[in-house]
Design a protein around this motif. Structure first.
Motif, PDB file in Angstrom:
ATOM      1  N   PHE A   1       0.855  -1.183   0.000  1.00  0.00           N
ATOM      2  CA  PHE A   1       0.000   0.000   0.000  1.00  0.00           C
ATOM      3  C   PHE A   1       0.892   1.234   0.000  1.00  0.00           C
ATOM      4  O   PHE A   1       1.776   1.366   0.851  1.00  0.00           O
ATOM      5  CB  PHE A   1      -0.890  -0.002   1.240  1.00  0.00           C
ATOM      6  N   THR A   2       0.666   2.140  -0.942  1.00  0.00           N
ATOM      7  CA  THR A   2       1.493   3.344  -1.043  1.00  0.00           C
ATOM      8  C   THR A   2       0.667   4.622  -0.956  1.00  0.00           C
ATOM      9  O   THR A   2       1.010   5.636  -1.547  1.00  0.00           O
ATOM     10  CB  THR A   2       2.310   3.343  -2.341  1.00  0.00           C
ATOM     11  N   GLY A   3      -0.423   4.561  -0.218  1.00  0.00           N
ATOM     12  CA  GLY A   3      -1.205   5.764   0.029  1.00  0.00           C
ATOM     13  C   GLY A   3      -2.541   5.812  -0.668  1.00  0.00           C
ATOM     14  O   GLY A   3      -3.448   6.528  -0.229  1.00  0.00           O
ATOM     15  N   LYS A   4      -2.695   5.079  -1.775  1.00  0.00           N
ATOM     16  CA  LYS A   4      -3.949   5.125  -2.523  1.00  0.00           C
ATOM     17  C   LYS A   4      -4.627   3.771  -2.633  1.00  0.00           C
ATOM     18  O   LYS A   4      -5.829   3.655  -2.441  1.00  0.00           O
ATOM     19  CB  LYS A   4      -3.703   5.697  -3.916  1.00  0.00           C
ATOM     20  N   ARG A   5      -3.863   2.746  -2.967  1.00  0.00           N
ATOM     21  CA  ARG A   5      -4.468   1.429  -3.144  1.00  0.00           C
ATOM     22  C   ARG A   5      -3.442   0.334  -2.878  1.00  0.00           C
ATOM     23  O   ARG A   5      -2.230   0.586  -2.845  1.00  0.00           O
ATOM     24  CB  ARG A   5      -5.018   1.264  -4.571  1.00  0.00           C
ATOM     25  N   TRP A   6      -3.957  -0.882  -2.685  1.00  0.00           N
ATOM     26  CA  TRP A   6      -3.101  -2.042  -2.498  1.00  0.00           C
ATOM     27  C   TRP A   6      -2.755  -2.631  -3.861  1.00  0.00           C
ATOM     28  O   TRP A   6      -3.625  -2.782  -4.717  1.00  0.00           O
ATOM     29  CB  TRP A   6      -3.814  -3.096  -1.649  1.00  0.00           C
ATOM     30  N   ARG A   7      -1.485  -2.966  -4.041  1.00  0.00           N
ATOM     31  CA  ARG A   7      -1.026  -3.597  -5.274  1.00  0.00           C
ATOM     32  C   ARG A   7      -0.310  -4.892  -4.945  1.00  0.00           C
ATOM     33  O   ARG A   7       0.385  -4.994  -3.931  1.00  0.00           O
ATOM     34  CB  ARG A   7      -0.068  -2.679  -6.045  1.00  0.00           C
ATOM     35  N   ARG A   8      -0.458  -5.871  -5.823  1.00  0.00           N
ATOM     36  CA  ARG A   8       0.274  -7.117  -5.645  1.00  0.00           C
ATOM     37  C   ARG A   8       1.670  -6.956  -6.243  1.00  0.00           C
ATOM     38  O   ARG A   8       1.823  -6.485  -7.373  1.00  0.00           O
ATOM     39  CB  ARG A   8      -0.458  -8.269  -6.336  1.00  0.00           C
ATOM     40  N   ILE A   9       2.687  -7.365  -5.485  1.00  0.00           N
ATOM     41  CA  ILE A   9       4.079  -7.299  -5.932  1.00  0.00           C
ATOM     42  C   ILE A   9       4.558  -8.734  -6.188  1.00  0.00           C
ATOM     43  O   ILE A   9       4.469  -9.575  -5.288  1.00  0.00           O
ATOM     44  CB  ILE A   9       4.979  -6.620  -4.887  1.00  0.00           C
ATOM     45  N   PRO A  10       5.062  -9.030  -7.371  1.00  0.00           N
ATOM     46  CA  PRO A  10       5.457 -10.407  -7.688  1.00  0.00           C
ATOM     47  C   PRO A  10       6.521 -10.956  -6.736  1.00  0.00           C
ATOM     48  O   PRO A  10       7.451 -10.250  -6.344  1.00  0.00           O
ATOM     49  CB  PRO A  10       6.017 -10.290  -9.120  1.00  0.00           C
ATOM     50  N   VAL A  11       6.350 -12.218  -6.360  1.00  0.00           N
ATOM     51  CA  VAL A  11       7.322 -12.941  -5.543  1.00  0.00           C
ATOM     52  C   VAL A  11       7.527 -14.310  -6.183  1.00  0.00           C
ATOM     53  O   VAL A  11       6.560 -15.035  -6.425  1.00  0.00           O
ATOM     54  CB  VAL A  11       6.840 -13.132  -4.092  1.00  0.00           C
ATOM     55  N   ARG A  12       8.771 -14.662  -6.426  1.00  0.00           N
ATOM     56  CA  ARG A  12       9.060 -15.959  -7.025  1.00  0.00           C
ATOM     57  C   ARG A  12       9.042 -17.073  -5.983  1.00  0.00           C
ATOM     58  O   ARG A  12       9.133 -16.825  -4.798  1.00  0.00           O
ATOM     59  CB  ARG A  12      10.432 -15.930  -7.713  1.00  0.00           C
ATOM     60  N   GLY A  13       8.990 -18.315  -6.488  1.00  0.00           N
ATOM     61  CA  GLY A  13       9.111 -19.468  -5.612  1.00  0.00           C
ATOM     62  C   GLY A  13       7.770 -20.020  -5.173  1.00  0.00           C
ATOM     63  O   GLY A  13       6.705 -19.616  -5.644  1.00  0.00           O
ATOM     64  N   ARG A  14       7.840 -20.965  -4.244  1.00  0.00           N
ATOM     65  CA  ARG A  14       6.653 -21.599  -3.687  1.00  0.00           C
ATOM     66  C   ARG A  14       6.665 -21.501  -2.165  1.00  0.00           C
ATOM     67  O   ARG A  14       7.660 -21.117  -1.575  1.00  0.00           O
ATOM     68  CB  ARG A  14       6.573 -23.072  -4.136  1.00  0.00           C
ATOM     69  N   GLY A  15       5.548 -21.868  -1.561  1.00  0.00           N
ATOM     70  CA  GLY A  15       5.452 -21.775  -0.115  1.00  0.00           C
ATOM     71  C   GLY A  15       4.691 -20.534   0.301  1.00  0.00           C
ATOM     72  O   GLY A  15       3.884 -19.985  -0.454  1.00  0.00           O
ATOM     73  N   GLN A  16       4.964 -20.058   1.507  1.00  0.00           N
ATOM     74  CA  GLN A  16       4.272 -18.889   2.021  1.00  0.00           C
ATOM     75  C   GLN A  16       5.216 -17.987   2.800  1.00  0.00           C
ATOM     76  O   GLN A  16       6.307 -18.402   3.207  1.00  0.00           O
ATOM     77  CB  GLN A  16       3.102 -19.308   2.915  1.00  0.00           C
ATOM     78  N   LEU A  17       4.794 -16.745   3.000  1.00  0.00           N
ATOM     79  CA  LEU A  17       5.512 -15.787   3.835  1.00  0.00           C
ATOM     80  C   LEU A  17       4.676 -15.553   5.090  1.00  0.00           C
ATOM     81  O   LEU A  17       3.465 -15.348   4.995  1.00  0.00           O
ATOM     82  CB  LEU A  17       5.741 -14.478   3.081  1.00  0.00           C
ATOM     83  N   VAL A  18       5.323 -15.583   6.255  1.00  0.00           N
ATOM     84  CA  VAL A  18       4.570 -15.488   7.511  1.00  0.00           C
ATOM     85  C   VAL A  18       4.984 -14.311   8.379  1.00  0.00           C
ATOM     86  O   VAL A  18       4.349 -14.047   9.401  1.00  0.00           O
ATOM     87  CB  VAL A  18       4.694 -16.795   8.319  1.00  0.00           C
ATOM     88  N   ALA A  19       6.044 -13.590   7.994  1.00  0.00           N
ATOM     89  CA  ALA A  19       6.483 -12.440   8.788  1.00  0.00           C
ATOM     90  C   ALA A  19       7.199 -11.454   7.890  1.00  0.00           C
ATOM     91  O   ALA A  19       7.805 -11.835   6.878  1.00  0.00           O
ATOM     92  CB  ALA A  19       7.395 -12.885   9.933  1.00  0.00           C
TER      93      ALA A  19
END
Length: 288
Positions: A219-237
């Motif tokens: 989020f950069t002040g106006k809207r949420w955007r998806r940012i590409p992330v490579r690989g598999r699995g999940q991010l938890v922190a």
């Protein structure tokens, strides 16, 4: 647990013909005893520290699979002490906590009405903890992360989508008066957000998973955007880094360099990193 620290070049020693040897002082981890209020089980799932040294740890007590009551412990400078908290349903647990100010602490998690999970938000006002009203979310929801920047607070998790028959990423924002659901980019398939960090009111990151792939929203002040992330699995922190940078951990260790998420290392084989904190521009710690 496993602690991972980005490598840094060792300081160069300055030779001295007259200097006498000085004792070496090595830092170490200490175990601090906490209170176990329920013999059936207790769990602490998150911790947050205030600039004045005050610390809060949150979780639940009762059976681990279905905690009956929220649990909050406060560090008074010498000991951890249990602080009374309200409960909203038959199951109650707090998954995350953030300090917004000296007398302004927020904790989020889930409760249950006996049919479905419902989001749970509680607030410390300097005197006591109270329930914060949450907007009705069709299908139920749970919250896993919370972050604050001034009077603005973000809580992330997942709702139950009747259309998909699966979890759908959810972000709630406190505008100083009430909570409201944020509009997110289209995320086909199941998705969930596990953590959020707020650098300012106009610079916020949320991470989790979409299916079997990592998910990062910005989020950069106006809207949420998806940012590409490579690989598999999940991010938890996730934690802010130097300047426009950030660190994210989970199935892998990633670093945002201002333009893209890049691989910054891995946990031990088949390991998972559960948390990360930034100490300085050159030092961050990840644990799992």
């Amino acid at each position: 647990f496993e602690a991972v620290r980005p490598a840094a070049s060792p300081p160069r020693a300055t030779p001295s013909a007259t200097a006498s040897p000085s004792p070496t002082c090595e830092a170490s981890w200490d175990v601090l005893p906490s209170i176990d209020p329920d013999q059936e089980g207790n769990q602490l799932l998150a911790v947050a520290a205030a600039p004045d040294g005050q610390m809060w740890a949150v979780g639940g007590f009762g059976p681990p699979e279905a905690p009956t009551s929220t649990l909050v412990e406060r560090w008074d400078g010498q000991l951890w002490v249990v602080t009374a908290t309200p409960n909203a349903g038959t199951v109650n647990v707090l998954n995350a906590v953030t300090v917004a100010g000296p007398d302004d602490v927020w904790a989020v998690g889930r409760t249950s009405n006996g049919v479905e999970d419902l989001p749970l938000i509680e607030r410390w006002d300097g005197v006591g903890w109270s329930l914060s009203p949450v907007p009705a979310i069709e299908g139920g929801a749970a919250l896993y992360g919370v972050a604050a920047a001034g009077r603005t607070v973000w809580a992330v998790g997942a709702s139950r989508s009747a259309e998909l028959g699966a979890e759908q990423a959810l972000i709630l924002r406190w505008d100083g008066t009430e909570w409201g659901a944020e509009t997110l980019p289209a995320l086909p398939g199941p998705s969930v957000l596990r953590a959020v960090t707020a650098v300012s009111r106009d610079e916020v990151w949320a991470v989790g998973a979409q299916g079997d792939r990592p998910l990062a929203l910005r989020f950069t002040g106006k809207r949420w955007r998806r940012i590409p992330v490579r690989g598999r699995g999940q991010l938890v922190a996730i934690a802010p880094g130097l300047g426009d940078g950030a660190w994210a951990v989970g199935s892998s260790l990633l670093r945002w360099d201002g333009t893209a998420w890049r691989d910054a290392g891995t946990a031990r084989r088949r390991g998972t990193l559960q948390g990360i904190a930034t100490v300085s521009a050159e030092e961050s710690w990840a644990v799992g």
